[in-house]
Write an enzyme that holds these catalytic residues in place. Structure first.
Site, mmCIF file in Angstrom:
data_model
loop_
_atom_site.group_PDB
_atom_site.id
_atom_site.type_symbol
_atom_site.label_atom_id
_atom_site.label_comp_id
_atom_site.label_asym_id
_atom_site.label_seq_id
_atom_site.Cartn_x
_atom_site.Cartn_y
_atom_site.Cartn_z
ATOM 1 N N LYS A 1 0.813 -1.223 0.000
ATOM 2 C CA LYS A 1 0.000 0.000 0.000
ATOM 3 C C LYS A 1 0.842 1.267 0.000
ATOM 4 O O LYS A 1 0.341 2.335 -0.329
ATOM 5 C CB LYS A 1 -0.999 0.003 1.162
ATOM 6 C CG LYS A 1 -1.991 -1.154 1.046
ATOM 7 C CD LYS A 1 -3.340 -0.882 1.644
ATOM 8 C CE LYS A 1 -4.280 -2.027 1.269
ATOM 9 N NZ LYS A 1 -5.644 -1.834 1.475
ATOM 10 N N LYS B 1 -6.042 -9.998 -6.591
ATOM 11 C CA LYS B 1 -7.155 -10.181 -5.646
ATOM 12 C C LYS B 1 -8.387 -9.354 -6.039
ATOM 13 O O LYS B 1 -8.246 -8.206 -6.457
ATOM 14 C CB LYS B 1 -6.647 -9.731 -4.268
ATOM 15 C CG LYS B 1 -7.642 -9.836 -3.152
ATOM 16 C CD LYS B 1 -7.040 -9.320 -1.861
ATOM 17 C CE LYS B 1 -7.940 -8.257 -1.301
ATOM 18 N NZ LYS B 1 -7.568 -7.767 0.011
ATOM 19 N N LYS C 1 -12.233 -4.346 -3.240
ATOM 20 C CA LYS C 1 -13.222 -3.266 -3.283
ATOM 21 C C LYS C 1 -12.601 -1.947 -3.678
ATOM 22 O O LYS C 1 -13.299 -1.014 -4.025
ATOM 23 C CB LYS C 1 -13.961 -3.159 -1.964
ATOM 24 C CG LYS C 1 -13.089 -3.070 -0.745
ATOM 25 C CD LYS C 1 -13.987 -3.097 0.481
ATOM 26 C CE LYS C 1 -13.409 -3.804 1.643
ATOM 27 N NZ LYS C 1 -13.124 -3.127 2.827
HETATM 28 P P1 ATP Z 1 -8.803 -3.820 0.063
HETATM 29 O O1 ATP Z 1 -9.368 -4.614 -1.047
HETATM 30 O O2 ATP Z 1 -9.142 -2.396 0.024
HETATM 31 O O3 ATP Z 1 -7.372 -4.118 0.334
HETATM 32 P P2 ATP Z 1 -9.916 -5.730 1.762
HETATM 33 O O4 ATP Z 1 -11.233 -6.040 1.161
HETATM 34 O O5 ATP Z 1 -8.826 -6.706 1.645
HETATM 35 O O6 ATP Z 1 -9.545 -4.278 1.334
HETATM 36 P P3 ATP Z 1 -11.145 -5.775 4.266
HETATM 37 O O7 ATP Z 1 -12.399 -5.333 3.719
HETATM 38 O O8 ATP Z 1 -10.884 -5.248 5.610
HETATM 39 O O9 ATP Z 1 -9.985 -5.457 3.301
HETATM 40 O O10 ATP Z 1 -11.110 -7.332 4.252
HETATM 41 C C1 ATP Z 1 -12.018 -8.037 5.000
HETATM 42 C C2 ATP Z 1 -11.789 -9.481 4.897
HETATM 43 O O11 ATP Z 1 -12.162 -9.916 3.588
HETATM 44 C C3 ATP Z 1 -10.339 -9.905 5.111
HETATM 45 O O12 ATP Z 1 -10.331 -11.052 5.933
HETATM 46 C C4 ATP Z 1 -9.856 -10.192 3.729
HETATM 47 O O13 ATP Z 1 -8.836 -11.158 3.724
HETATM 48 C C5 ATP Z 1 -11.127 -10.708 3.063
HETATM 49 N N1 ATP Z 1 -11.077 -10.497 1.628
HETATM 50 C C6 ATP Z 1 -11.110 -9.318 0.980
HETATM 51 N N2 ATP Z 1 -11.014 -9.515 -0.350
HETATM 52 C C7 ATP Z 1 -10.916 -10.851 -0.535
HETATM 53 C C8 ATP Z 1 -10.782 -11.691 -1.676
HETATM 54 N N3 ATP Z 1 -10.719 -11.203 -2.893
HETATM 55 N N4 ATP Z 1 -10.717 -13.016 -1.489
HETATM 56 C C9 ATP Z 1 -10.788 -13.541 -0.264
HETATM 57 N N5 ATP Z 1 -10.895 -12.815 0.860
HETATM 58 C C10 ATP Z 1 -10.963 -11.486 0.736
#
Ligand code: ATP
Ligand code: LTN
Length: 329
Positions: free
Chosen positions: A111, A194, A197
């Protein structure tokens, strides 16, 4: 009963990755664990967010948790910032963490990459210490997270052990819990990245509250490969493998069963089946979500849980303050 603690940041729109990688686990585990699931709104502040939008997302996430099946009888749902003690514990844990170990966090490296030190907030750097506070506050036994968060949970373990060695047994040492299948859901347009969002175009990402027919189109235009056989091969067929994972998890079947079902299908009919499954999931989820929002349940649940989490947290923080020697008593 063992304790589960986990949270999600209320930034951006919530995605199918959040559901499959995180919320689905919380729902499946809540009967077997005393669960604490929260909205990590303080973590959202590591980058600028429009305050009004942030506040909307906080409620939205509680609504999504409930709509996905988190049951207040089994899971204590709360908003991190509403429990003031998280920030107190975080400070003490920051003082028991090292710049070296925080610098090794891959999420921080990712990041902060391509950004100068003058534009990265200190919070982005100390983020894992606050996350450790969230976890250690409630003596979590397990912390279900997507694979990208595993390193942060491991850091929380190290901080707990270090603190316990220095000041005497205070914290339970938690274990991360990574779902086997679906630990990572990939971007539909770029299936080696990945599903996130914070994805700018949004085309590769299914949002939980988006129009289900738009989501359907995204699945239909997902990037695949030039072969035309459906089977799981993450290295050579990342797009198809990602769709197989999504389908099998939403349909509650194994990847082998999904592969058998579509082994002879062309990509068009396979994608149609995945699109049907995603669309149905979103339609049902959104119907429950709208009902919850209208019912006033969100405030009811949060008001009830606040007292409980503050009591646990106050006891923990007072114990920590006593052990480290701050305050008069
Ligand atoms: P960003 O995408 O902005 O980095 P994030 O979605 O990873 O944010 P959080 O919203 O806090 O961050 O993540 C919440 C949970 O969802 C975490 O446990 C993360 O590992 C899981 N998660 C998020 N995106 C995925 C994905 N594409 N696949 C599996 N798990 C996910
Ligand atoms: N850092 C996590 C969100 C998060 C969390 C936590 C997860 C904050 N505190 C405590 C588990 C336990 C993320 O970005 N997904």
């Amino acid at each position: 009963m063992k304790r589960l603690v986990s949270g999600i940041k209320p930034t951006g729109e919530f995605t199918l990755g959040n559901y499959i990688g995180a919320i689905k686990q919380f729902v499946e585990m809540q009967k077997d664990y005393e669960s604490f699931v929260f909205v990590a709104d303080l973590h959202a502040l590591t980058v600028y967010n429009d305050p009004e939008v942030l506040r909307t997302r906080i409620r939205e996430l509680i609504g999504i948790y409930l709509a996905c099946g988190l049951d207040p009888k089994h899971t204590t749902l709360f908003v991190q910032s509403e429990n003031l003690f998280h920030a107190n514990l975080s400070w003490v844990l920051e003082c028991n963490s090292y710049v070296g170990e925080l610098s090794r966090m891959t999420q921080f490296k990712d990041k902060s990459k391509n950004k100068g030190n003058e534009s990265i907030s200190c919070g982005l750097f100390t983020y894992p210490a606050l996350m450790a506070a969230d976890i250690l506050m409630y003596d979590a036994d397990v912390v279900p997270v997507g694979v990208d968060q595993k390193q942060h949970v491991e850091l929380a373990r190290n901080i707990a052990e270090r603190f316990n060695n220095r000041y005497g047994k205070t914290f339970k040492v938690p274990d991360p819990m990574i779902p086997e299948a679906g630990a990572k859901i990939y971007d539909l347009q770029n299936p080696t990245k990945k599903m996130s969002k914070t994805d700018e175009s949004g085309k590769g990402c299914i949002m939980l509250l988006e129009d289900p027919s738009v989501a359907r189109k995204k699945i239909m235009s997902a990037v695949t490969d030039s072969e035309s056989k459906v089977y799981y091969d993450k290295e050579n067929k990342p797009g198809i493998s990602n769709l197989l994972v999504i389908y099998s998890l939403l349909e509650h079947i194994s990847i082998e069963e999904a592969t058998q079902k579509f082994g002879e299908s062309n990509y068009g009919s396979f994608k149609t089946a995945v699109a049907d499954s995603v669309e149905k999931f979103l339609v049902e989820l959104q119907a429950k979500y709208n009902e919850i929002v209208e019912s006033g349940l969100i405030d009811e649940v949060l008001d009830a849980s606040n007292k409980k989490v503050r009591k646990i947290a106050e006891e923990k923080v007072l114990d920590v303050f006593k052990k480290v020697g701050v305050g008069r008593y």
